[in-house]
Write a protein that holds these residues in place. Sequence first.
Motif, PDB file in Angstrom:
ATOM      1  N   GLY A   1      58.524  45.113  30.878  1.00 25.09           N
ATOM      2  CA  GLY A   1      58.877  43.829  31.147  1.00 25.09           C
ATOM      3  C   GLY A   1      57.599  42.717  31.383  1.00 25.09           C
TER       4      GLY A   1
ATOM      5  N   ALA B   1      63.435  41.641  34.309  1.00 21.71           N
ATOM      6  CA  ALA B   1      63.484  42.622  35.292  1.00 21.71           C
ATOM      7  C   ALA B   1      64.648  42.621  35.956  1.00 21.71           C
ATOM      8  CB  ALA B   1      62.291  43.081  35.925  1.00 21.71           C
TER       9      ALA B   1
ATOM     10  N   LYS C   1      67.702  41.551  35.250  1.00 25.81           N
ATOM     11  CA  LYS C   1      68.713  41.299  34.579  1.00 25.81           C
ATOM     12  C   LYS C   1      69.881  40.206  35.078  1.00 25.81           C
ATOM     13  CE  LYS C   1      67.493  44.956  32.224  1.00 25.81           C
ATOM     14  NZ  LYS C   1      67.392  44.983  30.673  1.00 25.81           N
TER      15      LYS C   1
ATOM     16  N   SER D   1      66.465  38.789  29.571  1.00 28.78           N
ATOM     17  CA  SER D   1      65.619  39.648  28.833  1.00 28.78           C
ATOM     18  C   SER D   1      65.764  39.316  27.332  1.00 28.78           C
ATOM     19  CB  SER D   1      66.388  41.185  28.875  1.00 28.78           C
ATOM     20  OG  SER D   1      67.442  41.092  28.573  1.00 28.78           O
TER      21      SER D   1
ATOM     22  N   THR E   1      61.574  45.216  27.361  1.00 26.72           N
ATOM     23  CA  THR E   1      62.779  45.991  27.842  1.00 26.72           C
ATOM     24  C   THR E   1      63.609  46.357  26.765  1.00 26.72           C
ATOM     25  OG1 THR E   1      64.225  44.063  28.322  1.00 26.72           O
ATOM     26  CG2 THR E   1      62.378  44.595  30.219  1.00 26.72           C
TER      27      THR E   1
END
Length: 477
Positions: free
Chosen positions: A12, A18, A20, A126, A153
């Motif tokens: 990431g 990271a 989410k 993301s 990611t």
Amino acid sequence: MHSIILFILSSGCFKAAAKKKHSNISIGSSLSSTGNSSWRSPSGLYAYGFYQQRNGSSYYVGVFLAGIPEKTVVWTANRDNPPVSSDATLMFNFEGRIVLRSGEQGQDSIIADDSQFASSASILDSGSFVLHNSDGKVIWQTFDHPTDTFLPTQRLSAGTELFSGISKTDPSTGLFWLNMQHDTHLVQYPKNTPDTAPYSYWASGTNGKESPTEGMMYLMKIDSDGIFRLHSYNLRRQNSTWSEVWSSTYEKCDPIGLCGFNSFCVLNDQTPNCICLPGFVPISKGNWTSGCERNYTAESCGNKAIRELENTNWDDVSYNVLSEITKEKCKQACLEDCNCEAALYKDEECKMQRLPLRFGKRNLRDSDITFVKVDDATSSSPQAPFSVEGKKKELWKDIVIICLFVVVVILISAVTFGIVIYRYRVGSYSRIPGNGSARYCEDIAPEQTDFVVAIERYSASADDRETVCCILVFQEI
């Protein structure tokens, strides 16, 4: 450089991704292309919804970076469907599907087609747009269906493919694709070719790992020119722009299939150009992917000539191969064979070809010669090699001749002007009346500081001034 690929695909680049984070989009929600046109991620960096074509009035649906001034598209839905008009709507309907409804077409198209019922949707920080079932489990996401871009990611499973767009303004499937093979290598190919070694023009390694730089945004994209690039964007710097960090190749003619049938790629000042075979013309001017066609009608096998192309490579689909043969005999063999429309010659081997030729590329490091059969009436010098480099050399000769002529004219003008000024000055000095205080040097000019100042006004530099003074005045200060 290959380690950069592993870094970007497995790491990431900012904390929001990271974690989410997501905000739920409920069933019954909708977007319009001209009103509320997108759903934002919690940080506001990404958005899912309508985006407009550059310099156009039509729209696509996709994921794009909305939190930076330079809106950057990273995923497009139904990329090969026509764009929609300004009266289109995007709905999360009560059947649990994302549906695009166009007023012009009067029909719905499903954006996320999944057999399971979705109870909510989200756009993550993301960059992935996801659908959840009633248990909150992800049942569909854009990360599993990439178009031309990979984000941090985002996972690369075996069999995953990326296809380039047609251009920067047209996201439709282009000429090149990138495949994550089962041997863990990323490999690039031209479209509609087998994923085998002869057609690959770049392959990654799998060693190494690097750490991401905090505050930087990264994405990897297979661009419309067939080159796979890593781009970075500084989120902390105002007026930042995307920068190229790495690319799969810096030779812009390397992507196989950049030029259409019967044309080959040539670099001109690092810009790829497509050149037609001798005796051929572009099918569609300005559209280099359309290829080239004969500028004459081939009515019979007779009255043909051979033109040569030096240092050119092509896809080898020969129907006959002659070994231990000279260049002249290869040329003659193609002329005598009515099926032969071109021949590839290298290392005493002659490979007979039928048209169309494809995947052409100029390679000055290679000794390949291509013989092209043309109509004798259209070839003013049939035996002369067709060389783009030769044309460039002739152009440089013309430029050098013109420059030399201009320099000579300037020098002649400068000398003439200098003589006129010199005569004028000497005549002026000879008329100055003596007053007993002025001393002369070789009866040329008085030894006065005032004259040095006057002469300086006509001098280009200090060195020139000293030279002029030595000629005209012996200065004493």
